[in-house]
Design a protein around this motif. Structure first.
Motif, PDB file in Angstrom:
ATOM      1  N   LEU A 122       3.085   4.534   0.726  1.00 21.35           N
ATOM      2  CA  LEU A 122       2.855   4.102  -0.647  1.00 21.35           C
ATOM      3  C   LEU A 122       4.125   3.524  -1.273  1.00 21.35           C
ATOM      4  CD1 LEU A 122       0.551   6.958  -1.946  1.00 21.35           C
ATOM      5  CD2 LEU A 122      -0.070   4.572  -1.630  1.00 21.35           C
ATOM      6  N   LEU A 123       5.278   4.091  -0.938  1.00 19.82           N
ATOM      7  CA  LEU A 123       6.528   3.536  -1.442  1.00 19.82           C
ATOM      8  C   LEU A 123       6.767   2.125  -0.913  1.00 19.82           C
ATOM      9  CD1 LEU A 123       8.951   6.605  -1.356  1.00 19.82           C
ATOM     10  CD2 LEU A 123       8.183   5.330  -3.357  1.00 19.82           C
ATOM     11  N   MET A 124       6.417   1.901   0.353  1.00 22.19           N
ATOM     12  CA  MET A 124       6.545   0.547   0.915  1.00 22.19           C
ATOM     13  C   MET A 124       5.600  -0.415   0.202  1.00 22.19           C
ATOM     14  SD  MET A 124       7.337   1.141   4.998  1.00 22.19           S
ATOM     15  CE  MET A 124       5.789   0.502   5.434  1.00 22.19           C
ATOM     16  N   LEU A 125       4.383   0.053  -0.103  1.00 24.94           N
ATOM     17  CA  LEU A 125       3.446  -0.784  -0.856  1.00 24.94           C
ATOM     18  C   LEU A 125       3.959  -1.070  -2.258  1.00 24.94           C
ATOM     19  CD1 LEU A 125      -0.058   0.693   0.051  1.00 24.94           C
ATOM     20  CD2 LEU A 125       0.803  -1.567   0.604  1.00 24.94           C
ATOM     21  N   LEU A 126       4.600  -0.083  -2.857  1.00 27.32           N
ATOM     22  CA  LEU A 126       5.133  -0.231  -4.209  1.00 27.32           C
ATOM     23  C   LEU A 126       6.215  -1.312  -4.257  1.00 27.32           C
ATOM     24  CD1 LEU A 126       4.959   0.979  -7.056  1.00 27.32           C
ATOM     25  CD2 LEU A 126       6.767   2.553  -6.411  1.00 27.32           C
ATOM     26  N   GLN A 127       7.002  -1.401  -3.218  1.00 32.56           N
ATOM     27  CA  GLN A 127       8.054  -2.419  -3.167  1.00 32.56           C
ATOM     28  C   GLN A 127       7.486  -3.819  -2.994  1.00 32.56           C
ATOM     29  OE1 GLN A 127      10.498  -1.053   0.017  1.00 32.56           O
ATOM     30  NE2 GLN A 127      11.456   0.570  -1.192  1.00 32.56           N
ATOM     31  N   THR A 130       2.955  -7.302  -6.500  1.00 34.55           N
ATOM     32  CA  THR A 130       3.161  -8.595  -7.142  1.00 34.55           C
ATOM     33  C   THR A 130       2.978  -8.541  -8.650  1.00 34.55           C
ATOM     34  OG1 THR A 130       0.841  -9.150  -6.731  1.00 34.55           O
ATOM     35  CG2 THR A 130       2.465  -9.878  -5.097  1.00 34.55           C
ATOM     36  N   ASN A 131       2.109  -7.656  -9.151  1.00 32.31           N
ATOM     37  CA  ASN A 131       1.916  -7.577 -10.597  1.00 32.31           C
ATOM     38  C   ASN A 131       1.994  -6.126 -11.075  1.00 32.31           C
ATOM     39  OD1 ASN A 131      -0.561  -6.458  -9.927  1.00 32.31           O
ATOM     40  ND2 ASN A 131      -1.730  -8.298 -10.395  1.00 32.31           N
ATOM     41  N   GLU A 132       2.024  -5.949 -12.386  1.00 33.00           N
ATOM     42  CA  GLU A 132       2.210  -4.626 -12.979  1.00 33.00           C
ATOM     43  C   GLU A 132       1.002  -3.704 -12.777  1.00 33.00           C
ATOM     44  OE1 GLU A 132       4.437  -1.750 -14.562  1.00 33.00           O
ATOM     45  OE2 GLU A 132       5.112  -3.777 -14.110  1.00 33.00           O
ATOM     46  N   GLU A 133      -0.207  -4.258 -12.730  1.00 28.52           N
ATOM     47  CA  GLU A 133      -1.411  -3.442 -12.549  1.00 28.52           C
ATOM     48  C   GLU A 133      -1.413  -2.775 -11.179  1.00 28.52           C
ATOM     49  OE1 GLU A 133      -6.220  -4.060 -12.264  1.00 28.52           O
ATOM     50  OE2 GLU A 133      -5.059  -5.469 -13.472  1.00 28.52           O
ATOM     51  N   GLU A 134      -1.074  -3.521 -10.134  1.00 27.76           N
ATOM     52  CA  GLU A 134      -0.978  -2.948  -8.793  1.00 27.76           C
ATOM     53  C   GLU A 134       0.097  -1.877  -8.753  1.00 27.76           C
ATOM     54  OE1 GLU A 134      -0.129  -6.017  -6.012  1.00 27.76           O
ATOM     55  OE2 GLU A 134      -2.175  -6.785  -5.988  1.00 27.76           O
ATOM     56  N   ARG A 135       1.219  -2.145  -9.393  1.00 26.95           N
ATOM     57  CA  ARG A 135       2.335  -1.200  -9.405  1.00 26.95           C
ATOM     58  C   ARG A 135       1.923   0.129 -10.051  1.00 26.95           C
ATOM     59  NH1 ARG A 135       7.672  -1.664  -8.608  1.00 26.95           N
ATOM     60  NH2 ARG A 135       7.497  -3.911  -8.394  1.00 26.95           N
ATOM     61  N   CYS A 137      -1.134   1.383 -10.337  1.00 29.27           N
ATOM     62  CA  CYS A 137      -2.135   2.031  -9.488  1.00 29.27           C
ATOM     63  C   CYS A 137      -1.461   2.756  -8.325  1.00 29.27           C
ATOM     64  CB  CYS A 137      -3.132   0.992  -8.990  1.00 29.27           C
ATOM     65  SG  CYS A 137      -4.457   1.669  -7.996  1.00 29.27           S
ATOM     66  N   ILE A 138      -0.485   2.126  -7.705  1.00 28.12           N
ATOM     67  CA  ILE A 138       0.211   2.738  -6.570  1.00 28.12           C
ATOM     68  C   ILE A 138       1.082   3.893  -7.041  1.00 28.12           C
ATOM     69  CG2 ILE A 138       1.948   2.318  -4.780  1.00 28.12           C
ATOM     70  CD1 ILE A 138       0.688  -0.446  -4.433  1.00 28.12           C
ATOM     71  N   GLN A 139       1.720   3.775  -8.206  1.00 28.61           N
ATOM     72  CA  GLN A 139       2.517   4.878  -8.733  1.00 28.61           C
ATOM     73  C   GLN A 139       1.643   6.094  -9.018  1.00 28.61           C
ATOM     74  OE1 GLN A 139       4.529   3.131 -12.086  1.00 28.61           O
ATOM     75  NE2 GLN A 139       6.376   2.706 -10.885  1.00 28.61           N
ATOM     76  N   LYS A 140       0.449   5.865  -9.527  1.00 31.09           N
ATOM     77  CA  LYS A 140      -0.486   6.966  -9.774  1.00 31.09           C
ATOM     78  C   LYS A 140      -0.869   7.646  -8.462  1.00 31.09           C
ATOM     79  CE  LYS A 140      -4.965   7.975 -11.821  1.00 31.09           C
ATOM     80  NZ  LYS A 140      -6.178   7.405 -12.405  1.00 31.09           N
ATOM     81  N   SER A 141      -1.118   6.866  -7.415  1.00 29.50           N
ATOM     82  CA  SER A 141      -1.452   7.426  -6.105  1.00 29.50           C
ATOM     83  C   SER A 141      -0.274   8.196  -5.528  1.00 29.50           C
ATOM     84  CB  SER A 141      -1.847   6.312  -5.135  1.00 29.50           C
ATOM     85  OG  SER A 141      -2.993   5.656  -5.566  1.00 29.50           O
ATOM     86  N   LEU A 142       0.918   7.689  -5.747  1.00 34.20           N
ATOM     87  CA  LEU A 142       2.122   8.332  -5.236  1.00 34.20           C
ATOM     88  C   LEU A 142       2.356   9.682  -5.897  1.00 34.20           C
ATOM     89  CD1 LEU A 142       4.481   7.889  -3.327  1.00 34.20           C
ATOM     90  CD2 LEU A 142       5.719   6.862  -5.208  1.00 34.20           C
ATOM     91  N   LEU A 143       2.117   9.764  -7.179  1.00 33.56           N
ATOM     92  CA  LEU A 143       2.312  11.028  -7.892  1.00 33.56           C
ATOM     93  C   LEU A 143       1.252  12.060  -7.546  1.00 33.56           C
ATOM     94  CD1 LEU A 143       3.382   9.700 -11.388  1.00 33.56           C
ATOM     95  CD2 LEU A 143       4.821  10.755  -9.645  1.00 33.56           C
ATOM     96  N   SER A 144       0.095  11.624  -7.054  1.00 29.68           N
ATOM     97  CA  SER A 144      -0.967  12.566  -6.715  1.00 29.68           C
ATOM     98  C   SER A 144      -0.834  13.136  -5.311  1.00 29.68           C
ATOM     99  CB  SER A 144      -2.336  11.888  -6.865  1.00 29.68           C
ATOM    100  OG  SER A 144      -2.505  10.912  -5.862  1.00 29.68           O
ATOM    101  N   CYS A 145       0.175  12.729  -4.543  1.00 28.37           N
ATOM    102  CA  CYS A 145       0.383  13.241  -3.186  1.00 28.37           C
ATOM    103  C   CYS A 145       1.076  14.589  -3.245  1.00 28.37           C
ATOM    104  CB  CYS A 145       1.243  12.281  -2.365  1.00 28.37           C
ATOM    105  SG  CYS A 145       0.435  10.762  -1.926  1.00 28.37           S
TER     106      CYS A 145
END
Length: 166
Positions: A122-127, A130-135, A137-145
């Motif tokens: 997920l951190l690799m995906l976060l890097q 391309t836009n803030e909405e994707e960022r 969504c991925i941050q939310k997934s990262l915090l739920s791990c």
């Protein structure tokens, strides 16, 4: 009484066809792995690995597979996994291969590794966002791990022998 020690092999099903992961079943994975062991190591390897070989966990959505085998024969299993080239499910063959992620002594250590592995992915995906909405969504997934233990309520606890505690 002697305890039989097992090894748990955490694998990932890698396929170019996304339908492959959604159609696989634990039985198909088990048969493909047994077939690969038989081709690579013959009857001896198949007999050694078949003693307690099972597919303990399969997540078709993520393509995660957890295999269990005896401690004595886990090297035979791991050496045969690269020779799994296809999975057959519902009379269709899907070309894929199994990527070994981790070998552990317990299911819990494999779960811990999987959480860390998914967090790194997920951190690799976060890097690469391309836009803030994707960022977001991925941050939310990262915090739920996280790996949390379920706490039982005080009145519902039972001992190992099946009797309730007060």
């Amino acid at each position: 009484m002697v305890r039989f020690k097992n090894r748990y092999v955490l694998c990932e099903v890698v396929s170019e066809d996304p339908r492959c992961r959604q159609c696989i079943e634990d039985r198909a994975v088990g048969l493909a792995v047994r077939d690969a062991i038989g081709r690579v190591h013959g009857d001896y390897g198949l007999a050694c690995c078949s003693i307690s070989f099972t597919v303990k966990y399969l997540n078709a959505y993520t393509g995660t597979v957890l295999l269990r085998c005896r401690k004595d024969s886990y090297r035979l299993l791991c050496s045969a996994l690269p020779f799994v080239r296809q999975l057959e499910s519902r009379n269709q063959r899907y070309p894929c291969f199994l990527n070994t992620l981790h070998v552990g002594g317990t299911i819990r250590t494999c779960q811990k590794f999987l959480i860390q592995y998914n967090r790194r992915q997920l951190l690799m995906l976060l890097q690469n966002c391309t836009n803030e909405e994707e960022r977001q969504c991925i941050q939310k997934s990262l915090l739920s791990c996280s790996l949390t233990e379920e706490q039982s309520q005080s009145g519902d606890e039972e001992d190992d022998d099946g009797t309730e505690t007060d």
